[in-house]
Design a protein around this motif. Structure first.
Motif, mmCIF file in Angstrom:
data_model
loop_
_atom_site.group_PDB
_atom_site.id
_atom_site.type_symbol
_atom_site.label_atom_id
_atom_site.label_comp_id
_atom_site.label_asym_id
_atom_site.label_seq_id
_atom_site.Cartn_x
_atom_site.Cartn_y
_atom_site.Cartn_z
ATOM 1 N N THR A 163 0.869 1.536 19.339
ATOM 2 C CA THR A 163 0.876 0.197 19.240
ATOM 3 C C THR A 163 1.524 -0.222 18.049
ATOM 4 O OG1 THR A 163 -1.086 -0.041 21.035
ATOM 5 C CG2 THR A 163 -0.388 -2.008 19.719
ATOM 6 N N VAL A 164 0.877 0.295 16.895
ATOM 7 C CA VAL A 164 1.088 -0.123 15.652
ATOM 8 C C VAL A 164 2.505 -0.057 15.332
ATOM 9 C CG1 VAL A 164 0.875 0.345 13.231
ATOM 10 C CG2 VAL A 164 -1.025 0.061 14.892
ATOM 11 N N SER A 165 3.068 1.291 15.630
ATOM 12 C CA SER A 165 4.495 1.676 15.455
ATOM 13 C C SER A 165 5.361 0.791 16.614
ATOM 14 C CB SER A 165 4.881 2.834 15.660
ATOM 15 O OG SER A 165 4.216 3.784 16.498
ATOM 16 N N THR A 166 5.001 0.305 17.507
ATOM 17 C CA THR A 166 5.889 -0.443 18.555
ATOM 18 C C THR A 166 5.939 -1.877 17.973
ATOM 19 O OG1 THR A 166 5.187 0.789 20.342
ATOM 20 C CG2 THR A 166 6.139 -1.467 20.796
ATOM 21 N N VAL A 167 4.876 -2.360 17.205
ATOM 22 C CA VAL A 167 4.967 -3.800 16.578
ATOM 23 C C VAL A 167 6.121 -3.740 15.484
ATOM 24 C CG1 VAL A 167 3.818 -5.346 15.003
ATOM 25 C CG2 VAL A 167 2.549 -4.488 16.963
ATOM 26 N N ALA A 168 6.180 -2.416 14.720
ATOM 27 C CA ALA A 168 6.963 -2.836 13.568
ATOM 28 C C ALA A 168 8.425 -2.043 14.355
ATOM 29 C CB ALA A 168 6.758 -1.301 12.528
ATOM 30 N N LEU A 169 8.545 -1.607 15.337
ATOM 31 C CA LEU A 169 9.837 -1.180 15.992
ATOM 32 C C LEU A 169 10.465 -2.533 16.668
ATOM 33 C CD1 LEU A 169 9.594 2.259 17.519
ATOM 34 C CD2 LEU A 169 11.576 1.478 16.004
ATOM 35 N N ALA A 202 7.803 -10.966 8.181
ATOM 36 C CA ALA A 202 7.362 -9.584 7.600
ATOM 37 C C ALA A 202 5.724 -9.756 7.738
ATOM 38 C CB ALA A 202 7.693 -9.210 6.206
ATOM 39 N N LEU A 203 5.204 -10.690 7.066
ATOM 40 C CA LEU A 203 3.423 -10.668 7.112
ATOM 41 C C LEU A 203 3.173 -10.914 8.596
ATOM 42 C CD1 LEU A 203 2.378 -13.076 4.159
ATOM 43 C CD2 LEU A 203 1.969 -10.536 4.650
ATOM 44 N N GLY A 204 3.863 -11.504 9.577
ATOM 45 C CA GLY A 204 3.304 -11.703 10.826
ATOM 46 C C GLY A 204 3.288 -10.418 11.657
ATOM 47 N N CYS A 205 4.302 -9.440 11.330
ATOM 48 C CA CYS A 205 4.378 -8.119 12.082
ATOM 49 C C CYS A 205 3.127 -7.370 11.506
ATOM 50 C CB CYS A 205 5.639 -7.490 11.412
ATOM 51 S SG CYS A 205 7.022 -7.991 12.380
ATOM 52 N N VAL A 206 2.995 -7.371 10.212
ATOM 53 C CA VAL A 206 1.955 -6.671 9.733
ATOM 54 C C VAL A 206 0.291 -6.936 10.083
ATOM 55 C CG1 VAL A 206 0.687 -6.014 7.597
ATOM 56 C CG2 VAL A 206 3.082 -6.052 7.514
ATOM 57 N N LEU A 207 0.238 -8.176 9.940
ATOM 58 C CA LEU A 207 -0.880 -8.924 10.611
ATOM 59 C C LEU A 207 -1.202 -8.476 12.187
ATOM 60 C CD1 LEU A 207 -1.219 -12.398 8.699
ATOM 61 C CD2 LEU A 207 -2.396 -10.319 8.316
ATOM 62 N N LEU A 208 0.023 -8.825 12.816
ATOM 63 C CA LEU A 208 -0.084 -8.713 14.161
ATOM 64 C C LEU A 208 -0.534 -7.073 14.722
ATOM 65 C CD1 LEU A 208 0.383 -9.771 17.171
ATOM 66 C CD2 LEU A 208 2.605 -8.974 16.849
ATOM 67 N N ALA A 209 -0.142 -6.034 13.625
ATOM 68 C CA ALA A 209 -0.206 -4.639 14.093
ATOM 69 C C ALA A 209 -1.568 -4.296 13.695
ATOM 70 C CB ALA A 209 0.571 -3.872 12.912
ATOM 71 N N LEU A 210 -2.226 -4.943 12.435
ATOM 72 C CA LEU A 210 -3.600 -4.731 12.027
ATOM 73 C C LEU A 210 -4.543 -5.257 13.183
ATOM 74 C CD1 LEU A 210 -3.409 -5.365 8.295
ATOM 75 C CD2 LEU A 210 -3.739 -3.147 9.618
ATOM 76 N N ALA B 239 0.234 12.096 9.427
ATOM 77 C CA ALA B 239 1.335 11.864 8.280
ATOM 78 C C ALA B 239 2.760 11.466 8.572
ATOM 79 C CB ALA B 239 1.324 13.106 7.559
ATOM 80 N N SER B 240 3.247 11.817 9.962
ATOM 81 C CA SER B 240 4.436 11.468 10.288
ATOM 82 C C SER B 240 4.900 10.014 10.462
ATOM 83 C CB SER B 240 4.744 12.162 11.422
ATOM 84 O OG SER B 240 4.715 11.113 12.621
ATOM 85 N N GLY B 241 6.067 9.609 10.315
ATOM 86 C CA GLY B 241 6.389 8.070 10.239
ATOM 87 C C GLY B 241 6.724 7.655 11.491
ATOM 88 N N VAL B 242 7.102 6.416 11.583
ATOM 89 C CA VAL B 242 7.745 5.742 12.545
ATOM 90 C C VAL B 242 9.434 6.030 12.502
ATOM 91 C CG1 VAL B 242 7.877 3.321 13.674
ATOM 92 C CG2 VAL B 242 6.489 3.857 11.443
ATOM 93 N N PRO B 243 9.721 6.198 13.801
ATOM 94 C CA PRO B 243 11.258 6.229 13.961
ATOM 95 C C PRO B 243 11.952 5.233 13.848
ATOM 96 C CG PRO B 243 10.570 6.187 16.267
ATOM 97 C CD PRO B 243 9.234 6.173 14.971
ATOM 98 N N LEU B 244 12.845 4.904 13.034
ATOM 99 C CA LEU B 244 13.627 3.796 12.531
ATOM 100 C C LEU B 244 14.992 3.842 12.495
ATOM 101 C CD1 LEU B 244 10.721 2.392 10.658
ATOM 102 C CD2 LEU B 244 11.765 0.916 12.443
#
Lengths: 232, 244
Positions: A163-169, A202-210, B239-244
């Motif tokens: 979930t957290v990495s999907t929010v960033a992606l 940017a902040l929106g993404c981080v807050l959403l992930a948290l 430790a691994s990261g996000v694919p980007l």
């Protein structure tokens, strides 16, 4: 492309351009909410669909070593492909729609979920499985009542990471115009480096992930009441 | 003509490779930015990770750092650096990428050093090694596999992420994809995507070979390993990261 010298002529240097501007948020509340909604829909959709595909895959991969090799190898390969390239591969088929982003995100979440689901299932002690079988548990009942609860912490860990990495992606979806809060980030960049808009995205993404991480951690606590006793 | 044929035609045209701002120029820029960023991250993260791992402090910090870095979209970081006085361009991209490469290297170095058997450390001390010798001669070789994994993760992530710079008007191979989208030319988009994906996979393969060669001790070929281990299923490491 702009060179460093010509940048001085931009509005960024003339007009006040604060990093944080609450009035920007209040003025553009409607559109921010729209992008946030899209971001949440894409994230939730990707993780849910990913989990629905990953569970059978993990169960299959556990059955035999021959299957687990290719499944894990393929997922490693997918993880290596840059997100921009992934969306570009999908875009010719699905066009400039949110589906393009969703398909790419599902593929990435699959990688994390299959690995964690498989690890969780493999960590179930064989003795426990034997005992359950000895008590007359069939395969379905064994899975639902014994293996699933035991593997739940690993499952939830996978869901949280995915979930957290999907929010960033999701932000990379701007390439097809459906990047959720990513639209704000590149939108601000293209609008003469409008910092307030970039920072909001940017902040929106981080807050959403948290927030999503917290919610899933809470769900894990609710789903595993037996694990709560000992820990403080 | 199908899209893949269009992509092939684009890739088959020597002019597309050699002209100014063509594929070769973009590739060189992509690799230069990536290499600089990884190098900077190694120079910063490895010594810090070694010291933290040796003393055993900062475990919570490294885990928190790697978790938080997962939640920050790289696109945001690339853009944020571009709107600071650094301005956008190769410098901002390199700094942003280096920042992103630090957590996996730092975490893996730390975990590698923590994972070294305490008895080994005790023994090397008893043999009269100084603190520096313990770090360099005992702990570093033993932590090398994990350290190299961190560098590899970071490098692949950086090569993949350098693609994103094109979204904020930066250079690198991602430009072919963004230009293709801008011109509604999906053949070019596919060609760019194929190039980028190939480069990322190649990076992974080359670095896997490098870290295999750089790891001391008995070597087993990587593709023989799954057979000897219990059938895979290593969970996604923190430790691994996000694919980007």
């Amino acid at each position: 492309m702009l060179s460093a010298a010509s940048r001085d002529a931009l509005a960024v240097d003339a007009a006040p351009n604060p990093w944080f501007d609450p009035s920007y948020v209040t003025r553009n509340w409607e559109s921010i909410l729209g992008y946030l909604g899209e971001h949440v829909r894409l994230t939730v959709g990707a993780v849910v669909v990913g989990a629905l595909i990953a569970l059978p895959l993990a169960l299959l991969a556990r059955r035999s070593r021959w299957l687990s090799g290719p499944v894990l190898g393929l997922s490693t390969l997918i993880y290596t492909i840059p997100s921009l390239a992934m969306f570009a591969f999908v875009a010719p088929i699905t066009g400039l729609t949110a589906t393009t982003v969703l398909v790419g995100l599902v593929l990435y979440s699959l990688v994390i979920l299959v690995r964690n689901f498989l690890a969780g299932l493999q960590a179930v002690p064989p003795d426990v499985q034997e005992a359950a079988r000895g008590m007359g548990y069939g395969p379905a009942r064994l899975f639902w009542q014994v293996e699933l609860p035991l593997a739940l912490p690993a499952f939830m860990a996978g869901l949280r990471i995915a979930t957290v990495s999907t929010v960033a992606l999701t932000t990379v979806g701007v390439i097809v115009g459906h990047g959720g809060l990513g639209q704000l980030i590149t939108g601000g960049f293209n609008a003469n480096f409008y910092r307030a808009e970039i920072v909001t995205g940017a902040l929106g993404c981080v807050l959403l992930a948290l927030l999503a991480d917290l919610l899933l951690a809470g769900a894990e606590r609710l789903l595993t009441p037996w694990a709560r006793g000992g820990r403080t | 003509m199908s899209l893949w044929q269009e992509a092939l035609v684009y890739l088959n045209d020597p002019f597309n490779w050699t002209r100014r701002g063509g594929i070769l120029d973009l590739l060189a820029e992509h690799l230069r930015i990536s290499a600089l960023a990884v190098l900077a991250a190694v120079v910063i993260a490895v010594p810090v990770g070694m010291v933290l791992g040796h003393t055993g402090r900062g475990g919570g910090f490294t885990v928190a750092l790697s978790n938080v870095s997962r939640a920050v979209p790289t696109l945001a970081l690339l853009t944020l650096f571009a709107v600071t006085p650094i301005g956008f361009g190769p410098t901002a991209t390199t700094i942003a990428l280096a920042v992103f490469a630090v957590p996996p290297i730092l975490t893996n170095t730390y975990v590698g050093f923590r994972g070294v058997d305490r008895d080994v450390v005790e023994a090397s001390r008893a043999m009269g090694m100084s603190g520096r010798q313990v770090i360099l001669r005992a702990e570093l070789p033993l932590a090398a596999p994990l350290l190299m994994t961190g560098v590899r993760t970071a490098a692949v992530q950086v090569v993949a992420t350098a693609t994103l710079a094109a979204l904020v008007a930066g250079g690198g191979l991602g430009r072919i994809i963004t230009l293709g989208f801008a011109q509604q030319n999906y053949g070019v988009v596919l060609a760019g995507a194929a190039l980028v994906a190939l480069l990322a996979v190649l990076t992974e393969v080359v670095l896997a070979a490098v870290s295999w060669a750089a790891t001391p001790g008995p070597k087993r070929l990587p593709f023989l390993r799954p057979a000897s281990r219990s059938a895979a299923g290593t969970p996604e490491p923190t430790a691994s990261g996000v694919p980007l």
